[in-house]
Motif scaffolding. Sequence first.
Motif, PDB file in Angstrom:
ATOM      1  N   ASN A 158       0.678  -1.141  -0.204  1.00 32.93           N
ATOM      2  CA  ASN A 158      -0.109  -0.176   0.262  1.00 32.93           C
ATOM      3  C   ASN A 158       1.215   1.214  -0.491  1.00 32.93           C
ATOM      4  N   LYS A 161       2.214   2.384  -3.087  1.00 39.58           N
ATOM      5  CA  LYS A 161       1.034   2.326  -4.222  1.00 39.58           C
ATOM      6  C   LYS A 161       0.669   3.478  -4.286  1.00 39.58           C
ATOM      7  N   TYR A 162       0.300   4.325  -2.525  1.00 38.41           N
ATOM      8  CA  TYR A 162      -0.190   5.308  -2.531  1.00 38.41           C
ATOM      9  C   TYR A 162       0.837   6.339  -2.071  1.00 38.41           C
ATOM     10  N   ASP A 184       4.938   6.054   5.624  1.00 44.17           N
ATOM     11  CA  ASP A 184       5.127   7.240   4.205  1.00 44.17           C
ATOM     12  C   ASP A 184       4.699   8.476   3.879  1.00 44.17           C
ATOM     13  N   ILE A 187      -0.171  10.015   0.178  1.00 42.46           N
ATOM     14  CA  ILE A 187      -1.380  10.962  -0.728  1.00 42.46           C
ATOM     15  C   ILE A 187      -2.079  11.054   0.622  1.00 42.46           C
ATOM     16  N   GLY A 188      -1.738  10.212   1.345  1.00 39.04           N
ATOM     17  CA  GLY A 188      -2.773  10.201   3.000  1.00 39.04           C
ATOM     18  C   GLY A 188      -4.181  10.072   2.182  1.00 39.04           C
ATOM     19  N   ILE A 197     -11.974   2.465   6.565  1.00 35.55           N
ATOM     20  CA  ILE A 197     -10.583   1.786   4.956  1.00 35.55           C
ATOM     21  C   ILE A 197     -10.049   0.158   5.704  1.00 35.55           C
ATOM     22  N   ARG A 203     -12.224   1.028  -1.199  1.00 36.71           N
ATOM     23  CA  ARG A 203     -11.482   1.648  -1.496  1.00 36.71           C
ATOM     24  C   ARG A 203     -11.577   3.238  -1.538  1.00 36.71           C
ATOM     25  N   LEU A 217      -8.893  -5.675  -0.306  1.00 35.44           N
ATOM     26  CA  LEU A 217      -8.873  -6.164   0.751  1.00 35.44           C
ATOM     27  C   LEU A 217      -8.121  -6.334   1.712  1.00 35.44           C
ATOM     28  N   LEU A 219      -6.311  -4.805   3.472  1.00 31.25           N
ATOM     29  CA  LEU A 219      -6.180  -4.520   4.945  1.00 31.25           C
ATOM     30  C   LEU A 219      -7.237  -4.926   5.945  1.00 31.25           C
ATOM     31  N   THR A 243       0.987   8.625   5.631  1.00 33.42           N
ATOM     32  CA  THR A 243      -0.165   7.770   6.535  1.00 33.42           C
ATOM     33  C   THR A 243       1.557   6.704   7.003  1.00 33.42           C
TER      34      THR A 243
HETATM   35  P1  ADP Z   1      -6.242  -1.803  -1.799  1.00 32.90           P
HETATM   36  O1  ADP Z   1      -5.699  -3.219  -2.884  1.00 32.90           O
HETATM   37  O2  ADP Z   1      -7.347  -0.766  -2.764  1.00 32.90           O
HETATM   38  O3  ADP Z   1      -4.845  -0.854  -1.107  1.00 32.90           O
HETATM   39  P2  ADP Z   1      -6.727  -1.704   0.978  1.00 32.90           P
HETATM   40  O4  ADP Z   1      -7.633  -2.634   1.999  1.00 32.90           O
HETATM   41  O5  ADP Z   1      -5.216  -2.528   0.959  1.00 32.90           O
HETATM   42  O6  ADP Z   1      -7.095  -1.791  -0.170  1.00 32.90           O
HETATM   43  O7  ADP Z   1      -6.428  -0.114   1.418  1.00 32.90           O
HETATM   44  C1  ADP Z   1      -7.757  -0.302   1.484  1.00 32.90           C
HETATM   45  C2  ADP Z   1      -7.880   1.844   1.194  1.00 32.90           C
HETATM   46  O8  ADP Z   1      -7.353   2.334   1.819  1.00 32.90           O
HETATM   47  C3  ADP Z   1      -6.947   1.697  -0.326  1.00 32.90           C
HETATM   48  O9  ADP Z   1      -8.160   1.311  -1.287  1.00 32.90           O
HETATM   49  C4  ADP Z   1      -6.877   2.931  -0.764  1.00 32.90           C
HETATM   50  O10 ADP Z   1      -7.230   4.444  -0.759  1.00 32.90           O
HETATM   51  C5  ADP Z   1      -6.661   3.251   1.282  1.00 32.90           C
HETATM   52  N1  ADP Z   1      -5.294   3.070   1.651  1.00 32.90           N
HETATM   53  C6  ADP Z   1      -4.546   1.943   2.234  1.00 32.90           C
HETATM   54  N2  ADP Z   1      -2.948   2.116   2.547  1.00 32.90           N
HETATM   55  C7  ADP Z   1      -2.941   3.490   2.254  1.00 32.90           C
HETATM   56  C8  ADP Z   1      -1.846   4.248   1.895  1.00 32.90           C
HETATM   57  N3  ADP Z   1      -0.695   3.719   3.040  1.00 32.90           N
HETATM   58  N4  ADP Z   1      -2.034   5.754   1.530  1.00 32.90           N
HETATM   59  C9  ADP Z   1      -3.100   6.183   1.173  1.00 32.90           C
HETATM   60  N5  ADP Z   1      -4.256   5.556   1.061  1.00 32.90           N
HETATM   61  C10 ADP Z   1      -4.367   4.167   1.185  1.00 32.90           C
END
Ligand code: ADP
Length: 251
Positions: A158, A161-162, A184, A187-188, A197, A203, A217, A219, A243
């Motif tokens: 994550n 990705k973010y 990280d 974008i938060g 979440i 998402r 899924l 988290l 985050t």
């Molecule tokens: P995904 O597979 O979509 O990443 P997660 O269950 O891992 O699903 O996370 C749920 C949502 O929480 C993500 O879609 C994202 O919007 C947000 N998220 C999770 N981790 C972060 C992060 N480190 N920074 C920003 N947003 C996050």
Amino acid sequence: PKTITIQNRAKDELQTLAKTFNRMIDRLQENLAKQSQFISDASHELKTPLTVIKSYANLLRRHGLENQEMADEAIQAIHSEATRIQKMTDTFLDLATLEKETELEINEVNLVSLCQSILKQLKQVYRREITLEYDMSPLIVHADELKLKQVIIILLDNAMKYSQEKIEVFLEQKGQFAIIRVKDYGIGIPRDEIHNIFERFYRVDKARSRETGGTGLGLHIAKSIMKLHKGEIEIESNEGSGTTVKLLLPK
Ligand code: ADP
């Protein structure tokens, strides 16, 4: 009077039994409702990539032979959506196993070496700066190493990705807990979304999450694994600045 006492006792026992049955039925109904919700959510998630595949397949069938550029685009899209479906179904299976097997394979785990080996693996794949800091080594916990590894990878994935910049991992021992923090500078998460979440398939931004290959899924799975360990998972986040996800494992 003796018969009455026996009758009363039998009545009491029957009542207790009826209550237990009712409770069992409630729980079964709850589980059934959860499962059918899951099936409906999962089908919904699969629908989008399947629709994309179908339309590109149609396009290929109609114009594939005449237009090479379009054919390449279609093949590329079909491949990427199929990969996405594969990733999703793998995650569904993961979740199903997790909900079935509540038994953990507990062993002594040194968090420092576990994190070092994960980071080594991930750095090669993602080519990102990931640092590890710890205040003691070894830092031993009793945990299911594979499942814990899965949680840490979900958090790092994550973070990748973010966010674009470096990612930091901190390990420390505080009272009865070993703590793992993944930080990280990305974008938060908006304040009013944080409490959602951990929900299945949630998402913040569906479109962006789709681009990054997210299923919503990760988290939820991480939280289930932490719960099995009688641990906790907490998130602190500021929109725009980053985050931190904190895992607390009882020692
Ligand atoms: P995904 O597979 O979509 O990443 P997660 O269950 O891992 O699903 O996370 C749920 C949502 O929480 C993500 O879609 C994202 O919007 C947000 N998220 C999770 N981790 C972060 C992060 N480190 N920074 C920003 N947003 C996050």
